[in-house]
Scaffold this motif. Structure first.
Motif, short mmCIF file in Angstrom:
data_model
loop_
_atom_site.label_atom_id
_atom_site.label_comp_id
_atom_site.label_asym_id
_atom_site.label_seq_id
_atom_site.Cartn_x
_atom_site.Cartn_y
_atom_site.Cartn_z
N CYS A 19 -10.80 29.25 -81.72
CA CYS A 19 -11.08 29.35 -80.24
C CYS A 19 -12.45 29.24 -80.20
O CYS A 19 -12.98 28.84 -78.88
CB CYS A 19 -10.20 30.61 -79.62
N GLU A 20 -13.19 30.22 -80.81
CA GLU A 20 -14.56 30.25 -80.46
C GLU A 20 -15.10 28.78 -80.84
O GLU A 20 -16.22 28.38 -80.17
CB GLU A 20 -15.18 31.22 -81.54
N GLU A 21 -15.04 28.33 -81.85
CA GLU A 21 -15.32 26.79 -82.10
C GLU A 21 -15.09 26.07 -80.79
O GLU A 21 -16.11 25.16 -80.60
CB GLU A 21 -14.79 26.52 -83.32
N PHE A 22 -13.78 25.98 -80.51
CA PHE A 22 -13.52 25.04 -79.18
C PHE A 22 -14.45 25.76 -78.16
O PHE A 22 -14.87 24.71 -77.49
CB PHE A 22 -12.12 25.37 -78.97
N GLY A 23 -14.63 26.80 -77.96
CA GLY A 23 -15.54 27.33 -76.69
C GLY A 23 -17.12 26.75 -76.97
O GLY A 23 -17.59 26.36 -75.93
N ASP A 24 -17.37 26.86 -78.17
CA ASP A 24 -18.94 26.32 -78.24
C ASP A 24 -18.92 24.91 -78.12
O ASP A 24 -19.82 24.56 -77.53
CB ASP A 24 -19.21 26.64 -79.92
N ILE A 25 -17.82 24.09 -78.40
CA ILE A 25 -18.03 22.76 -78.25
C ILE A 25 -18.09 22.55 -76.84
O ILE A 25 -18.75 21.49 -76.25
CB ILE A 25 -16.84 22.10 -79.23
N SER A 28 -21.35 23.27 -75.19
CA SER A 28 -22.25 22.36 -75.53
C SER A 28 -22.00 20.83 -74.68
O SER A 28 -23.20 20.50 -74.24
CB SER A 28 -22.10 21.74 -77.14
N VAL A 29 -20.73 20.38 -74.78
CA VAL A 29 -20.69 19.49 -73.83
C VAL A 29 -21.08 19.57 -72.40
O VAL A 29 -21.65 18.77 -71.66
CB VAL A 29 -19.01 18.39 -73.78
N TRP A 30 -20.64 20.59 -71.92
CA TRP A 30 -20.84 20.78 -70.52
C TRP A 30 -22.56 21.15 -70.13
O TRP A 30 -23.14 20.53 -69.43
CB TRP A 30 -20.27 22.22 -69.83
N ASN A 31 -23.36 21.82 -71.19
CA ASN A 31 -24.54 21.79 -71.04
C ASN A 31 -25.32 20.38 -71.17
O ASN A 31 -26.35 20.31 -70.49
CB ASN A 31 -25.16 22.94 -72.28
N THR A 32 -24.72 19.76 -72.07
CA THR A 32 -25.60 18.32 -72.30
C THR A 32 -25.21 17.59 -70.84
O THR A 32 -26.19 17.04 -70.52
CB THR A 32 -24.83 17.54 -73.24
N ALA A 33 -24.08 17.62 -70.15
CA ALA A 33 -23.85 16.70 -69.25
C ALA A 33 -24.73 17.38 -67.76
O ALA A 33 -25.28 16.72 -67.13
CB ALA A 33 -22.38 16.79 -68.72
N LEU A 34 -24.69 18.71 -67.79
CA LEU A 34 -25.88 19.53 -66.80
C LEU A 34 -27.13 18.90 -67.10
O LEU A 34 -27.96 18.63 -66.05
CB LEU A 34 -25.57 20.88 -67.06
#
Length: 89
Positions: A19-25, A28-34
């Motif tokens: 779950c922590e790995e999913f959250g990290d991914i 990361s996707v959200w921050n890249t899009a932002l």
């Protein structure tokens, strides 16, 4: 009115790590899009759905579900069944 709910999960250590790995991914996707969105706005450009799909190599989206269905019928694409042999249990 918006309301939220909180849930307490009783995860095993392995599930917690996953779950922590999913959250990290996701983060990361959200921050890249932002970051991409901020860069476009800084340059005075605007990013909407169509240019992003063209950059990713995906075909442009149809403007309605009816057009999507029509495009599938005209392309001769056949629906594919899920491959249950590769699905996790």
């Amino acid at each position: 009115m918006l309301s939220g709910r909180r849930y307490l999960l009783d995860l095993s250590p392995e599930q917690g790590e996953m779950c922590e790995e999913f959250g990290d991914i996701c983060r990361s996707v959200w921050n890249t899009a932002l970051e991409q969105r901020r860069e476009y706005r800084r340059r005075g450009a605007w990013m909407n759905y169509v240019p992003r799909t063209r950059c990713s190599g995906a075909p442009p989206a149809a403007s309605s579900p009816r057009e999507t269905a029509r495009a599938k019928r005209s392309s001769g694409a056949k629906p594919q069944a899920a491959d249950t042999a590769t699905m996790p249990t």
